[in-house]
Design a protein around this motif. Sequence first.
Motif, mmCIF file in Angstrom:
data_model
loop_
_atom_site.group_PDB
_atom_site.id
_atom_site.type_symbol
_atom_site.label_atom_id
_atom_site.label_comp_id
_atom_site.label_asym_id
_atom_site.label_seq_id
_atom_site.Cartn_x
_atom_site.Cartn_y
_atom_site.Cartn_z
ATOM 1 N N PRO A 190 7.565 52.453 27.427
ATOM 2 C CA PRO A 190 8.965 52.838 27.247
ATOM 3 C C PRO A 190 9.217 53.310 25.819
ATOM 4 O O PRO A 190 8.611 52.829 24.863
ATOM 5 C CB PRO A 190 9.723 51.543 27.555
ATOM 6 C CG PRO A 190 8.817 50.771 28.437
ATOM 7 C CD PRO A 190 7.429 51.090 27.957
ATOM 8 N N LEU A 220 17.571 54.764 35.521
ATOM 9 C CA LEU A 220 16.625 53.899 34.836
ATOM 10 C C LEU A 220 17.221 52.504 34.722
ATOM 11 O O LEU A 220 18.345 52.328 34.258
ATOM 12 C CB LEU A 220 16.331 54.441 33.433
ATOM 13 C CG LEU A 220 15.457 53.585 32.529
ATOM 14 C CD1 LEU A 220 14.039 53.506 33.067
ATOM 15 C CD2 LEU A 220 15.464 54.133 31.106
ATOM 16 N N CYS A 231 21.904 54.473 31.926
ATOM 17 C CA CYS A 231 20.558 54.786 31.461
ATOM 18 C C CYS A 231 19.878 55.720 32.452
ATOM 19 O O CYS A 231 19.867 55.450 33.662
ATOM 20 C CB CYS A 231 19.739 53.507 31.302
ATOM 21 S SG CYS A 231 20.412 52.324 30.126
ATOM 22 N N THR A 233 16.526 58.983 32.794
ATOM 23 C CA THR A 233 15.375 59.649 32.194
ATOM 24 C C THR A 233 15.435 61.127 32.533
ATOM 25 O O THR A 233 15.957 61.521 33.579
ATOM 26 C CB THR A 233 14.037 59.067 32.696
ATOM 27 O OG1 THR A 233 13.946 59.251 34.113
ATOM 28 C CG2 THR A 233 13.920 57.598 32.361
ATOM 29 N N GLY A 237 10.448 61.908 31.861
ATOM 30 C CA GLY A 237 10.479 60.462 31.687
ATOM 31 C C GLY A 237 11.025 59.961 30.369
ATOM 32 O O GLY A 237 10.980 58.757 30.100
ATOM 33 N N GLU A 239 13.635 58.447 28.129
ATOM 34 C CA GLU A 239 14.856 57.709 28.356
ATOM 35 C C GLU A 239 16.007 58.271 27.523
ATOM 36 O O GLU A 239 15.808 58.730 26.408
ATOM 37 C CB GLU A 239 14.660 56.225 28.006
ATOM 38 C CG GLU A 239 13.682 55.494 28.898
ATOM 39 C CD GLU A 239 12.296 55.363 28.298
ATOM 40 O OE1 GLU A 239 11.971 56.179 27.404
ATOM 41 O OE2 GLU A 239 11.554 54.469 28.703
#
Length: 247
Positions: A190, A220, A231, A233, A237, A239
Amino acid sequence: MAVRPVMVNVKALDHAAVGRFWAQALGWSAYSPGATTYVGPPGGLVWPDPVAVGIDVVPVPEPRAAVKNRVHLDLASTSAAHQAELVARLRALGATPVDVGQGDVPWTVLADPEGNEFCVLEPREVYRDTGPVAAVVVDCAHPRAMARFWGEALDWTLREVTDDSAVFRSAKGVGPYLEFIRTGDAKTVPDRVHLDLLPGPGDDLSAEVARLRTLGATDLDVGQGDVPWTCLTDPEGHEFCVLAPPS
């Protein structure tokens, strides 16, 4: 409808110490409006800042993984002497040199006290009016794909796109750039650093999130629970969070 970057979110074990470092590094001020440390231009807390992209340092219990962050800051300099002075001052504040495979380059790679990488650039004309932060830089595999997604997502202007980079800046031509740079590194953990985005005045958060999903964003769950932000992405991917507009 569109969103704009308002903060770079940095996770830290000691948010106050990391916030102080960045405030001193940028010549800004550290504010503690709640459980985080917000770093923004001096003169009193103004949020969202009309020009700058602030730094919000958020406390977390997990230490940073021993891998390069996929989001970092590039700091501007105005001359070779200023670059050297800035590097020396940052090292005195607690920054450390880092080798991320950059080789022989005219910029200097450092890390903040918790290991988050950043670069002190040699003087470049393009960054002459950005303020202390020249750019927020995001590693990616496909800059053209990032240009398509973020070009629809943001109210910023796409300044340039090639196979190697996609570059955005505020449509008003102020503040830092947002740059997606092609790298060969795959995302494995992450992100320790990510963007926080804000809908435009009068825009609805739920509607804006729904629009981002149609563009390719994915929900997410990082254990955030019931919070006033969402949240997501991007298609690679990375964030990011969409914040609730200020009341």
